[in-house]
Enzyme design. Structure first.
Site, PDB file in Angstrom:
ATOM      1  N   HIS A 268      10.946  -7.315 -35.858  1.00  0.00           N
ATOM      2  CA  HIS A 268      10.861  -6.443 -34.680  1.00  0.00           C
ATOM      3  C   HIS A 268      11.723  -6.992 -33.534  1.00  0.00           C
ATOM      4  O   HIS A 268      12.592  -6.301 -32.998  1.00  0.00           O
ATOM      5  CB  HIS A 268       9.392  -6.338 -34.247  1.00  0.00           C
ATOM      6  CG  HIS A 268       9.168  -5.501 -33.027  1.00  0.00           C
ATOM      7  ND1 HIS A 268       8.741  -4.208 -33.087  1.00  0.00           N
ATOM      8  CD2 HIS A 268       9.335  -5.779 -31.716  1.00  0.00           C
ATOM      9  CE1 HIS A 268       8.649  -3.716 -31.868  1.00  0.00           C
ATOM     10  NE2 HIS A 268       8.994  -4.651 -31.011  1.00  0.00           N
ATOM     11  N   GLU A 269      11.483  -8.246 -33.182  1.00  0.00           N
ATOM     12  CA  GLU A 269      12.213  -8.816 -32.042  1.00  0.00           C
ATOM     13  C   GLU A 269      13.701  -8.943 -32.352  1.00  0.00           C
ATOM     14  O   GLU A 269      14.541  -8.822 -31.463  1.00  0.00           O
ATOM     15  CB  GLU A 269      11.610 -10.170 -31.638  1.00  0.00           C
ATOM     16  CG  GLU A 269      10.133 -10.118 -31.217  1.00  0.00           C
ATOM     17  CD  GLU A 269       9.807  -9.088 -30.139  1.00  0.00           C
ATOM     18  OE1 GLU A 269      10.701  -8.749 -29.329  1.00  0.00           O
ATOM     19  OE2 GLU A 269       8.659  -8.600 -30.100  1.00  0.00           O
ATOM     20  N   HIS A 272      15.423  -5.807 -31.313  1.00  0.00           N
ATOM     21  CA  HIS A 272      15.746  -5.791 -29.876  1.00  0.00           C
ATOM     22  C   HIS A 272      17.005  -6.618 -29.618  1.00  0.00           C
ATOM     23  O   HIS A 272      17.883  -6.230 -28.844  1.00  0.00           O
ATOM     24  CB  HIS A 272      14.600  -6.406 -29.066  1.00  0.00           C
ATOM     25  CG  HIS A 272      13.406  -5.524 -28.894  1.00  0.00           C
ATOM     26  ND1 HIS A 272      13.468  -4.293 -28.294  1.00  0.00           N
ATOM     27  CD2 HIS A 272      12.091  -5.701 -29.223  1.00  0.00           C
ATOM     28  CE1 HIS A 272      12.245  -3.749 -28.249  1.00  0.00           C
ATOM     29  NE2 HIS A 272      11.398  -4.586 -28.816  1.00  0.00           N
ATOM     30  N   GLU A 298      12.928   0.101 -28.028  1.00  0.00           N
ATOM     31  CA  GLU A 298      11.862   0.060 -29.023  1.00  0.00           C
ATOM     32  C   GLU A 298      12.266   0.818 -30.279  1.00  0.00           C
ATOM     33  O   GLU A 298      11.817   0.484 -31.383  1.00  0.00           O
ATOM     34  CB  GLU A 298      10.591   0.641 -28.398  1.00  0.00           C
ATOM     35  CG  GLU A 298       9.312   0.146 -28.997  1.00  0.00           C
ATOM     36  CD  GLU A 298       9.111  -1.361 -28.932  1.00  0.00           C
ATOM     37  OE1 GLU A 298       9.691  -2.035 -28.061  1.00  0.00           O
ATOM     38  OE2 GLU A 298       8.366  -1.876 -29.779  1.00  0.00           O
TER      39      GLU A 298
HETATM   40 ZN    ZN Z   1       9.354  -4.297 -28.956  1.00  0.00          ZN
END
Ligand code: ZN
Length: 506
Positions: A268-269, A272, A298
């Site tokens: 997830h990170e 980003h 996101e």
């Molecule tokens: Zn996030």
């Protein structure tokens, strides 16, 4: 005019660079605060962060910037609408006019207050001690309301706070969208609950930390995360942070009794980070050197974490490597059982660990609580119980304590109340829109994921989304890339197809 315009533009960018660097140093201080700093450093660190915010705010609101922007209007008007400098002037004006409404003392006080509240929260959460954070949270609510009131003329008190994260979105646009989504998701959740449950006990065996970190980093390297321009460290609540165009870091938290936790948060990170690292180098240190909005950001973290990282083809390819990393723990688990386990749908208490189908219900709960707090319909004292009541109502579950209730997310303890959560669900919706568009132009992407290759997808994302930074607003970007405004249909279609495959026709 163009020569003069470019001189003034360079002067503006030079001024911006100091603001950018102060923000980078402040981010470095916060990163250290949440990773390596001993607790003793807390109070002075909060003061240091407040000082950096004061210095940055003074520069952001310097009337010389206003004059430069006025001088640059004719130059911007002489350029084609798609020129980078047109966006630069537009973004700078937005940031300048927004900052100018907030007094410097207030900005510094709020930065110090939230840095202190974060430290109180980090100690209070493991102890399940809501009483410890209650006074800080009360002040955060009051200051969030004050912040909104610096922007008169809003239709809803949360609108100015939402606009900071997701420019152009308002309570009036988000509420019906979330309601439409909630009504579409509720029957999906209910139908899946009637189906035979997916087994996932093996995810909660003992998985040593070092091997977990090694495997996660192997995957994000394959995604394209560049460790020469980033690194990963441990924290309480994972996040991505940027100190400079070529220093974009991620953090994770490891639970040795839960394989999925760090694995998916790392993916997830990294999503980003790929976004920030993929911004055009020509925008480095300018106002365009950041993602378009919280929602678009996101969409990228969720795309890599879920659409890629929880896909059938991905695990067909990566499961042998995972099993080699944890041979004893996964000896009796076949790849498809693992694929099903990491996509198990069940109402749960923790947002960051929720499956894709129930995830948005966690966000909708928080968004509703924020609005009620800001509207004055709910007090901070009533908040812990209101949290439980909404979990019972929406997910049929009640946390045993506040640790997994109102203390679970860092957001209200490290920033304002308002504007912090809608981006997660907007991002889920956008991720499906973007991915469907990528697939339409490159149908080989799925087969490549099945070979552990992500370059076609990554290149498409970089070309169409990442490189633009904040040149386009979220709405402009979505229209430009997908040809459509924000719509939940691709997202619902994605969920139905994927989960019908796992649970039977939905
Ligand atoms: Zn996030």
């Amino acid at each position: 005019m163009n020569a003069l315009g470019q001189t003034k533009r360079n002067e503006l960018i030079g001024r911006w660079q100091e603001i950018y660097d102060l923000a980078g140093i402040a981010a470095l201080s916060s990163w250290d605060q949440t990773t390596y700093m001993p607790p003793g450093g807390g109070p002075v660190r909060a003061r240091q962060i407040a000082l950096l915010e004061r210095l940055a705010h003074e520069r952001r609101t310097d009337s010389a910037i206003g004059r430069l922007l006025d001088d640059l209007e004719p130059y911007a008007e002489s350029l084609p609408a798609d020129h980078d400098d047109v966006s630069m002037v537009r973004v700078m004006r937005k940031l300048y006019e927004r900052a100018a409404r907030i007094p410097t003392d207030f900005a510094a006080e709020f930065a110090e207050h939230t840095a202190n509240t974060y430290m109180v929260w980090a100690a209070a959460r493991p102890r399940n001690d809501f009483a410890a954070v209650r006074p800080g949270l009360q002040k955060t609510l009051e200051m969030s309301r004050q912040m909104a009131e610096f922007f008169p003329g809003h239709a809803h008190i949360a609108d100015p706070l939402i606009d900071v994260a997701d420019e152009g979105m308002t309570v009036a646009t988000i509420r019906p969208l979330f309601e439409e989504l909630r009504q579409a998701l509720a029957p999906l959740v209910a139908t899946i609950a009637q189906r035979p449950p997916v087994e996932n006990d093996f995810l909660y065996r003992h998985y040593p930390k070092a091997q977990q970190i090694e495997f996660g980093e192997q995957i994000i390297r394959a995604f394209g995360y560049d460790f020469k321009r980033g690194r990963q460290d441990e924290t309480h609540h994972p996040y991505m942070t940027k100190f400079a165009h070529d220093d974009v870091r991620i953090t994770t938290r490891i639970d040795e009794q839960d394989l999925g936790n760090a694995l998916f948060s790392t993916m997830h990170e990294s999503g980003h980070a790929l976004y920030e690292l993929g911004i055009d180098a020509a925008y480095a240190s300018t106002p365009l050197d950041t993602g378009a909005s919280a929602g678009v950001h996101e969409s990228q973290s969720r795309l890599w974490e879920n659409i890629v990282g929880r896909s059938r083809r991905f695990w067909q390819h990566y499961y042998p490597a995972l099993r080699a990393q944890f041979p004893a723990q996964l000896a009796d688990v076949e790849w498809d059982a693992f694929y099903h386990a990491v996509n198990r749908v069940a109402p749960s208490l923790i947002r960051t660990e929720a499956d894709e189908v129930t995830y948005n219900l966690h966000v909708i709960i928080r968004f509703g609580l924020e609005l009620d707090l800001l509207e004055g319909k709910l007090t901070v004292d009533e908040l812990p119980e209101a949290w439980h009541a909404r979990y019972v109502e929406n997910l049929g579950l009640r946390a045993p304590d506040d640790r997994d209730g109102v203390l679970q997310d860092v957001h209200w303890y490290g920033g304002p109340i308002g504007g912090s959560f809608q981006g997660y669900t907007l991002g889920n919706i956008m991720a499906s829109q973007f991915y469907a568009t990528a697939l339409a132009s490159h149908p080989t992407i799925e087969a490549e994921i099945g070979q552990g290759r992500f370059d076609t997808l990554h290149t498409w994302l970089r070309e169409n989304i990442y490189r633009h930074g904040s040149k386009y607003t979220a709405q402009e970007l979505l229209a430009r890339v997908t040809g459509k405004p924000l719509t939940i249909e691709p997202y619902l279609a994605y969920l139905r197809t994927k989960y019908s495959d796992i649970y039977g026709p939905l």
